[in-house]
Design an enzyme around this catalytic site. Structure first.
Site, PDB file in Angstrom:
ATOM      1  N   THR A  71       9.807  29.338 -70.729  1.00 10.38           N
ATOM      2  CA  THR A  71       9.453  28.376 -69.679  1.00 10.38           C
ATOM      3  C   THR A  71       9.370  29.287 -68.489  1.00 10.38           C
ATOM      4  O   THR A  71       9.739  30.465 -68.588  1.00 10.38           O
ATOM      5  CB  THR A  71      10.584  27.333 -69.500  1.00 10.38           C
ATOM      6  OG1 THR A  71      10.567  26.435 -70.596  1.00 10.38           O
ATOM      7  CG2 THR A  71      10.464  26.514 -68.217  1.00 10.38           C
ATOM      8  N   SER A  85      15.848  19.698 -69.028  1.00 11.87           N
ATOM      9  CA  SER A  85      16.873  20.444 -68.283  1.00 11.87           C
ATOM     10  C   SER A  85      16.262  21.172 -67.093  1.00 11.87           C
ATOM     11  O   SER A  85      16.992  21.795 -66.316  1.00 11.87           O
ATOM     12  CB  SER A  85      17.536  21.476 -69.191  1.00 11.87           C
ATOM     13  OG  SER A  85      18.146  20.845 -70.279  1.00 11.87           O
TER      14      SER A  85
HETATM   15  O1  DON Z   1      12.411  20.697 -70.354  1.00 17.57           O
HETATM   16  C1  DON Z   1      13.257  21.326 -70.970  1.00 17.57           C
HETATM   17  O2  DON Z   1      14.453  21.181 -70.828  1.00 17.57           O
HETATM   18  C2  DON Z   1      12.793  22.389 -71.955  1.00 17.57           C
HETATM   19  N1  DON Z   1      11.493  22.044 -72.447  1.00 17.57           N
HETATM   20  C3  DON Z   1      12.779  23.721 -71.292  1.00 17.57           C
HETATM   21  C4  DON Z   1      12.470  24.799 -72.292  1.00 17.57           C
HETATM   22  C5  DON Z   1      12.892  26.121 -71.848  1.00 17.57           C
HETATM   23  O3  DON Z   1      13.380  26.315 -70.775  1.00 17.57           O
HETATM   24  C6  DON Z   1      12.683  27.209 -72.826  1.00 17.57           C
HETATM   25  N2  DON Z   1      12.892  28.474 -72.184  1.00 17.57           N
HETATM   26  N3  DON Z   1      13.382  29.373 -72.006  1.00 17.57           N
END
Ligand code: DON
Length: 569
Positions: A365, A436
């Site tokens: 992300t 998150s």
């Molecule tokens: O929105 C969320 O909580 C997850 N989709 C975030 C994913 C995430 O941070 C993966 N990364 N490192």
């Protein structure tokens, strides 16, 4: 704007405008050219929102594992007039989705189906979100903020070592997608190596459409029709109606007064406001600074507060339209005080449910932060969920998310982050999965004092919390606040995960004595932040855990190009 005018904008190199009204901005992101794009937009008179939109689109080109058109995210905005806004452009479950989407014939769930392949894909909100942000708050013409990404897609970007390693790590699954194979692999089938130039003509054509038509390009027409056809052929459930129906939402901004600052945090479907709104007050009157950052009591107490807030998160939160309680009630002072009373630095509260498997590591992300010289700020976390999302690409040349895995595919069963979540986050058509992601802005006396956020699934929340503690409790300087090692506790699995340097022998012994299971992990989070320092100067910082870029826009910007002033690379 006509096509001819658009082409003119695209062909003319961005010139520094010496009379630009916001020459003092800064930007921090996980990719150098995206940061540079934002700084150039600031230097030619764009505000923080213009720069953020340009940066978001540029990341979709140069950081394909997480930057996106096919994902979604959260944008927290502080405007020069003092207003704050939270724009939610998170993905939603397709209209054809329901609680049984991932059920198997024997009544179980197929965990892979919500993570890889077209069935894992939720309706992307990124293009609609950028268009909405720009329409509400931008000042430069739309084609100008799309132009840097278009140029990068057309001319190509040079694959660095990190990107090459990521592509190699995911090569087997990516190779199976025809568009990914065409875009990210050599003719002999090897993934692009470090140093290769990655040109993305399909993505360039998509961005050109977006530059000319705006979000309409994503509402209906060939881009959508081809994407939906690919989804159908791959067993997905996306429909053209999903794209027509998607709406970015303005949600309340939580204002959490804490010490001598106010932390602005995103409300559901983000868990940021509830997590920080419970943890920060609980830690406020505890002598963390006297004990010290490394002390076992500090680590245990922060871990306890984290786990307690995660229990609330996982039980009650989801799309606000599906929640049985109002998020405000979860951070009401009486409730938070009662929770705080349960916390002791000398006690460990084990979770009362079964232990779930530990979350995986290689997930992506990305967060970026931008400030302008007029007092505006943007804190934006954006995602495809896992690296390269569902590992499928639209014919338009971009990856699609696997955000459906953020729902509780079966309430009570862990997702890929080990999160065990409840009914409020069950799969429902048109709803957003709980997140998150927690972009925050910190205000001091009404002025922006810090802008930060991180990727990392659930570790986003604890990463953001700990950077706040480092900066405002332990008084670390901006770079240390981000660089200092971190740890993470959520309610399940029952383990305190920590970076190698975080626990010294004494802290480890203290936690062992309390019965706290520990697990050393490689790294937690990737923070791109901007802090105001005592001199009033912006210090943009990117996490030494990865190779991002953080730049100040020089003041006045040197002609002819707004060469950004490097802070670190
Ligand atoms: O929105 C969320 O909580 C997850 N989709 C975030 C994913 C995430 O941070 C993966 N990364 N490192």
């Amino acid at each position: 704007m006509s096509l001819a005018a658009l082409l003119l904008v695209l062909l003319v190199p961005l010139q520094a405008d010496v009379a630009a009204p916001f020459p003092k901005g800064a930007a921090a992101s996980s990719e150098e050219q995206a940061t540079a794009a934002a700084c150039r937009v600031l230097a030619r008179g764009g505000n923080a929102v213009d720069a953020a939109v340009a940066l978001h689109f540029a990341l979709a080109v140069t950081y394909p594992a997480a930057g996106n058109l096919g994902g979604g995210g959260f944008m927290l905005v502080h405007l020069p007039n003092g207003e704050d806004a939270f724009l939610d452009f998170r993905e939603v479950a397709p209209l054809a989705a329901g609680p049984d989407l991932y059920r198997t014939a024997d009544g179980g769930v197929d965990p892979e189906a919500s993570r890889t392949g077209w069935k894992a894909v939720a309706v992307p909100g990124a293009v609609f979100g950028m268009a909405e942000a720009h329409r509400r708050w931008g000042r430069l013409p739309w084609p100008e903020v799309v132009a840097p990404a278009l140029r990068l897609a057309r001319e190509g970007f040079v694959v660095d070592e990190e990107e090459a390693a990521r592509l190699a790590a995911h090569a087997d699954v990516l190779r199976a997608d025809p568009v990914a194979r065409e875009t990210f692999f050599l003719p002999d089938g090897r993934p692009l190596p470090s140093g290769a130039r990655c040109r993305q003509p399909r993505l360039a054509a998509t961005l050109e459409r977006i530059a000319v038509e705006g979000e309409a390009a994503f509402r209906s027409g060939p881009l959508v029709e081809e994407l939906v056809a690919a989804s159908r052929a791959g067993g997905g459930v996306l429909s053209v109606e999903d794209f027509a129906a998607y709406r970015p939402e303005l949600r309340p901004v939580a204002r959490i007064p804490w010490r001598d600052v106010v932390v602005l945090a995103p409300t559901p479907p983000s868990s940021g406001a509830v997590f920080l709104g419970q943890v920060l007050p609980c830690l406020e009157d505890r002598p963390l600074r006297r004990w010290g950052w490394a002390d076992g009591r500090t680590v245990n107490l922060v871990g306890e507060a984290e786990a307690l807030a995660f229990a609330t998160r996982n039980r009650f939160l989801g799309d606000p339209a599906a929640m049985a309680v109002d998020w405000r009630d979860l951070v009401a002072p009486e409730r938070v005080e009662a929770l705080c009373r349960r916390l002791s630095e000398r006690r460990r509260t084990p979770p009362d449910a079964l232990v779930a498997p530990a979350p995986g590591e290689s997930l992506e992300t990305t967060h970026f932060s931008v400030v302008d010289g007029a007092g505006g700020a943007v804190s934006c976390t954006t995602t495809l969920n896992a690296a390269y999302g569902a590992k499928v690409m639209a014919p338009g040349g971009f990856f699609l998310n696997d955000e459906m895995d953020d729902f509780a595919a079966a309430p009570g069963a862990p997702n890929q982050f080990g999160l065990v979540q409840g009914e409020a986050n069950a799969v429902r058509a048109g709803m957003r999965p709980l997140s998150s992601m927690c972009p925050v802005v910190v205000l001091r006396d009404g002025e922006v004092d810090a802008v930060l956020g991180s990727p990392g699934g659930p570790t986003i929340l604890t990463t953001v919390l700990q950077v706040l503690l480092h900066r405002y409790v332990f008084r670390m300087d901006p770079r240390e606040s981000v660089a200092a090692p971190r740890f993470h506790r959520q309610d399940l699995p029952d383990v305190l995960r920590h970076e190698p340097e975080r626990l010294d022998g004494a802290a480890r012994d203290f936690l062992f004595a309390l019965g706290q299971p520990l697990e050393e992990v490689g790294r937690l989070g990737d923070v791109n932040a901007i802090f105001r320092t005592a001199s009033g100067r912006w210090t943009p910082v990117c996490d030494p855990r990865r190779s991002g870029a953080a730049w100040r826009v020089a003041n006045p910007p040197p002609a002819p190009r707004a060469a950004p002033e490097p802070v670190r690379r």
